[in-house]
Write a protein that holds these residues in place. Structure first.
Motif, short mmCIF file in Angstrom:
data_model
loop_
_atom_site.label_atom_id
_atom_site.label_comp_id
_atom_site.label_asym_id
_atom_site.label_seq_id
_atom_site.Cartn_x
_atom_site.Cartn_y
_atom_site.Cartn_z
N TYR A 1 6.98 11.56 -14.08
CA TYR A 1 5.86 10.74 -14.53
C TYR A 1 4.68 11.65 -14.83
O TYR A 1 4.49 12.67 -14.18
N SER A 2 3.89 11.26 -15.83
CA SER A 2 2.67 11.99 -16.15
C SER A 2 1.49 11.17 -15.69
O SER A 2 1.43 9.96 -15.91
N PHE A 3 0.52 11.84 -15.03
CA PHE A 3 -0.63 11.17 -14.46
C PHE A 3 -1.89 11.93 -14.81
O PHE A 3 -1.85 13.14 -15.06
N ALA A 4 -3.01 11.22 -14.73
CA ALA A 4 -4.30 11.89 -14.84
C ALA A 4 -4.50 12.75 -13.60
O ALA A 4 -3.91 12.49 -12.55
N ALA A 5 -5.34 13.76 -13.69
CA ALA A 5 -5.54 14.71 -12.58
C ALA A 5 -6.08 14.03 -11.32
O ALA A 5 -5.91 14.53 -10.23
N SER A 6 -6.73 12.90 -11.47
CA SER A 6 -7.33 12.24 -10.31
C SER A 6 -6.36 11.35 -9.55
O SER A 6 -6.73 10.74 -8.56
N ASN A 7 -5.10 11.26 -9.99
CA ASN A 7 -4.16 10.37 -9.32
C ASN A 7 -3.63 10.97 -8.04
O ASN A 7 -3.57 12.18 -7.86
N THR A 8 -3.22 10.07 -7.16
CA THR A 8 -2.80 10.46 -5.82
C THR A 8 -1.33 10.10 -5.62
O THR A 8 -0.72 9.42 -6.44
N ALA A 9 -0.79 10.54 -4.50
CA ALA A 9 0.59 10.23 -4.16
C ALA A 9 0.80 8.71 -4.06
O ALA A 9 1.82 8.19 -4.51
N PHE A 10 -0.17 8.02 -3.55
CA PHE A 10 -0.07 6.57 -3.42
C PHE A 10 0.00 5.92 -4.81
O PHE A 10 0.82 5.04 -5.04
#
Length: 178
Positions: free
Chosen positions: A4-13
């Motif tokens: 998955y690709s996420f923004a840098a501010s995303n967390t494990a949750f």
């Protein structure tokens, strides 16, 4: 499973939510963050949900992995709790913690008669504890916790049956006479 690709501010949750969460046999108590082949930290979703101010959430970096282990210890909670369900427990959990996960007692809960059915020596053993003892009782995989109802435990009343139209249940007060 998947990438998955996420923004840098995303967390494990957030990553767990985006992936649809652990499946039916996946642990919500033992989720590991792996980076460069090493386990960096772990996430316990129950701790995160019940204490959001804790530093439980982990920020992800490029090429991190979340490893969701298999749930090993599950108990079923039935009866007079707000969220009867099957819950995963870890070694440090006590019965009182699991009742908290289940939303606490309902108004009709009989707190002096909580029963636990436990598999022991090829049979089922029943333990009965009260609310106070629940703070020290550890649970085991397969335990069935039943919080009984006090519907049938009524006291301090009399039931009058008469043909005069005043039949019913009445409070019993010391010293009163019929």
């Amino acid at each position: 499973p998947g990438s998955y690709s996420f923004a840098a501010s995303n967390t494990a949750f957030n990553a767990l939510i985006a992936a649809g969460g652990p499946n039916q046999i996946g642990s919500v108590r033992q989720i590991y963050l792996r980076r460069n082949g090493k386990t960096i930290d772990s996430l316990d979703v129950y701790k995160f949900l019940f204490d959001p101010s804790s530093t439980q959430d982990l920020y992800l970096q490029d090429n991190d992995y979340l490893y969701v282990s298999q749930a090993k210890n599950v108990v079923e909670v039935l009866g007079q709790v707000n969220r009867p369900y099957t819950y995963e427990v870890v070694a440090s959990d006590k019965l009182s913690d699991v009742i908290k996960y289940a939303g606490g007692f309902t108004a009709l809960a009989y707190r002096s008669g909580i029963t636990i059915d436990r598999i022991a020596d090829r049979s089922i053993k029943t333990l009965t504890v009260d609310d106070l003892a629940s703070r020290n009782l550890s649970l085991k995989n397969g335990d069935v916790v039943r919080v009984n109802s006090m519907n049938s435990i009524q006291r301090d009343y009399i039931h009058i049956h008469t043909s005069t139209g005043v039949s019913g249940k009445y409070e019993l007060v010391n010293g009163e006479k019929v």
